[in-house]
Scaffold this motif. Structure first.
Motif: not given
Lengths: 257, 257, 257, 257
Positions: C130, C244, D236-237, C246, D92, C238-239, C251-257, D254
């Motif tokens: 990321s 998320i 995931a991001f 961790l 994801r 990038v969303t 496989i649906d999770k959306l976000g940063h880590y 986006l």
């Protein structure tokens, strides 16, 4: 005389991190002050020459040829413990020398990962492969490593300490866009070089240096002598350090640039 | 005799793309068939030696020392037009030789960007810096380039054509996980090496090769002679090609591995 | 109110060199002190929340949603002049917020190019994509850029200045070998972190930051408020920034880590 | 129906080498022919749309939303065994679809590691970060992975097999210097593309693809249907795949490009 390194462990994980991210790592008390002084005394008897350029540096060449003490040091387990983990290849010593300076001397910034190299007939590139380096699977692979051993103290900024631009060993851009401007070189100040930093050292300390770093020394203004030894290591296919004619198109030329 | 390269332009953008992505590029008709034959005739009079290992290759060393024709070729603008854009440094010729083979000979796969190199006392790394290479700002920087010039035709798979693993000059992993298993080397087939490919060539064709490629030749099963010349170029700080003892801890050793 | 950036030129060659080699570049006087103060006044009226963890930071989210002034700033040519040359992709704003702190607060070192990331069921890697970044043909390609705009002065070390480990945005090794030891985090001193450095700033100054840098702030010990705004930009695929789980295998999770 | 992958082991060392060096790896018999046929039968009942451009491809979107069978497959341990070792991040599914084509269809070459991307007002770069990838400490980090599952046989060159340029996933140069010339796209032949290669596959086979590869399909000239499913994974991001307006300066946009 026989030299006894005070520090014999190979570079630690923390030291490797510092070397990787800063382009050098300082090893305090590599030699005792007594050993540093005996090195100094011995080598001052060797023949020397004034270096070209500013004429402010006296150079003593081929230390390992002139004395078994220096040869033993260059081959010691202690020294190998610095070189092995950053070269990670069969390697050799490509030069060994000492530099002696007094007040009003300076070693201007040189090298750097992406400074402009001009050669041949108007060719211009931003990489000098003689000090290229890479990383793979947990190991560093440096083409040109120098171990500096201080024989006198360099405690204050006006003692002419080692200086460098942060992160310049991995720079993608050149700092000096116009290499021909080096004649009108800007003074080594924070104003001119915002990422300039320097390192204090005492007699017996060592610096393990990735030659890709854009480095030099601050001006020495203080009285007294500044003297250090340098041992340069490279993979075994690299010849002894000697300067070539950068303009020559000869395919026989052998040496560094 | 005097050799007249048929192709004198430097590598084109398309050829650089092929060299970069494939690890080599073929230059058809670099020499005329007549020139290729005169090279062959001249060098067969030179002294030769049987190469170690399988004993199936006859090697003629130091072509440029033995004949001004070969020296002129090695220094020619035509040759420089291949080397300049892939070395991009002051460079030198580090070897020039010919290889002659007959039926039942092979040159097994060697080099590769991340194959295991063992040296010294049990040290093991996945990079051989003698053929490292990188890219910066539109330019390639190769440490070891070979220009192969074919003096006979290698038209069919059983003529022992140049072979390679696709993309192996930029591999991040070793293909041969256990380098000691090379004694029991698997046959050079698509079954054993799914990314194996080969290149047909005719007398006078050249191949410009990045030595990081994992390459060799298929077995030559056909009758007749297979002979080619090789000219190796490297940055000027690299010594003439010679093999060192990989196990020696000496810091004087000079050469390749 | 309407904000007028004092500095509207895109990053200069020198600033790009500093950003590339140091992982950030400071832009003095991006806003006037008066504009900085009006930003502060306006945003303190927005809703806020206490950040998790130490509970010593108050966060104001979604600045550009709450006020056209902040939206205009985020979209301004001045801001684009920082983001364009370091992202070099179609990009978007993925978050905008302010952080307010008082005495006895700290923001510990986080991110870093090769720190250990653990996720899923016992998986462990040394790269967080990321905030990955690369360089190609004269251009930087950063995945995550933050522009920090100071609304109060941070002049002395005890004001809690921005701090970082030199060169950590290109580190090949992790500094924190054991990520689970972060609970017993060593104090942010030169003894514990030899390459630690910090940056003083005044109200209106900006810092353009490559999020790959291992960075944080020194402890704030002085009295008074420390407040800054942060605008985060990333390539358009990038969303919006959101954290998320961790450990989740979804496989649906959306976000940063 | 419930799908039972025939191959459940994660990628082997040899397969990772092939994926790394070639940009893809073929997994024979991932599904049985019977399962491939049941997939085909099920999805042909889903709504579909004609893809823009040539209008020769029918696309079935959101497979995992329409059927638990496809969702289970996308989440299966078998599929994870392909994705885990090449993404090495929390990841994801960003799209799942099927493509159906008949005779006289083609999928021209697209992507590539250094092809020219133009966006905004005349900006031009040679990197698309949405399929960037790197390697660190034994692990690959790919930003965009596609698993193709063949539902019909593609045995002969005129069946429209997957094609690619060797090594293009790590190219430093663009092949197509002028992206606007794509309207007059050269035919997909060895003469036009010397490094062009293709891959035959049968119903049930899978290809794990690094999207950085410059790839497409040869023209399908033969009669009959060509149909495959594609499952795309990203860290995931990364948002669900959707196309953005490349010219828009909006910082809200986006999606992919």
């Amino acid at each position: 005389m026989s030299l006894t390194p005070q520090r014999t462990e190979p570079l630690s994980h923390e030291e490797l991190y510092l070397f990787d991210t800063m382009g050098f790592v300082k090893i305090p008390n590599f030699l005792s002050r007594a050993d540093a002084e005996s090195c100094r005394t011995e080598l001052l008897d060797f023949p020397s020459r004034l270096m070209e350029g500013r004429g402010d540096k006296e150079r003593f060449d081929d230390l390992v040829v002139r004395s078994k003490n220096f040869r033993d040091l260059a081959e010691s387990e202690a020294m190998r413990g610095f070189v092995d983990p950053v070269v990670n290849q069969p390697y050799r010593l490509i030069e060994s020398y000492a530099l002696r300076r007094e007040s009003q001397s300076v070693f201007y910034l040189h090298n750097g990962n992406s400074e402009v190299l001009t050669y041949g007939e108007g060719r211009s590139v931003q990489r000098n492969m003689s000090f290229s380096h890479t990383f793979h699977d947990g190991k560093l692979f440096c083409m040109f490593i120098k171990v500096l051993v201080y024989l006198t103290d360099v405690r204050e900024p006006d003692d002419g300490p080692f200086c460098y631009l942060q992160g310049s060993h991995k720079a993608n851009y050149p700092w000096f866009a116009d290499p021909d401007s080096s004649g009108r070189a800007p003074a080594l100040t924070k104003e001119n070089f915002p990422s300039l930093d320097h390192v204090r050292a005492e007699a017996g300390d060592a610096i393990v240096l990735n030659e890709a770093l854009l480095h030099g020394t601050l001006p020495k203004e203080s009285q007294g002598e500044r003297i250090l030894m340098a041992f340069s290591y490279a993979p075994a296919f690299v010849t002894d350090w000697k300067e070539i004619d950068l303009r020559s198109p000869s395919i026989d030329k052998l040496g560094h640039y």
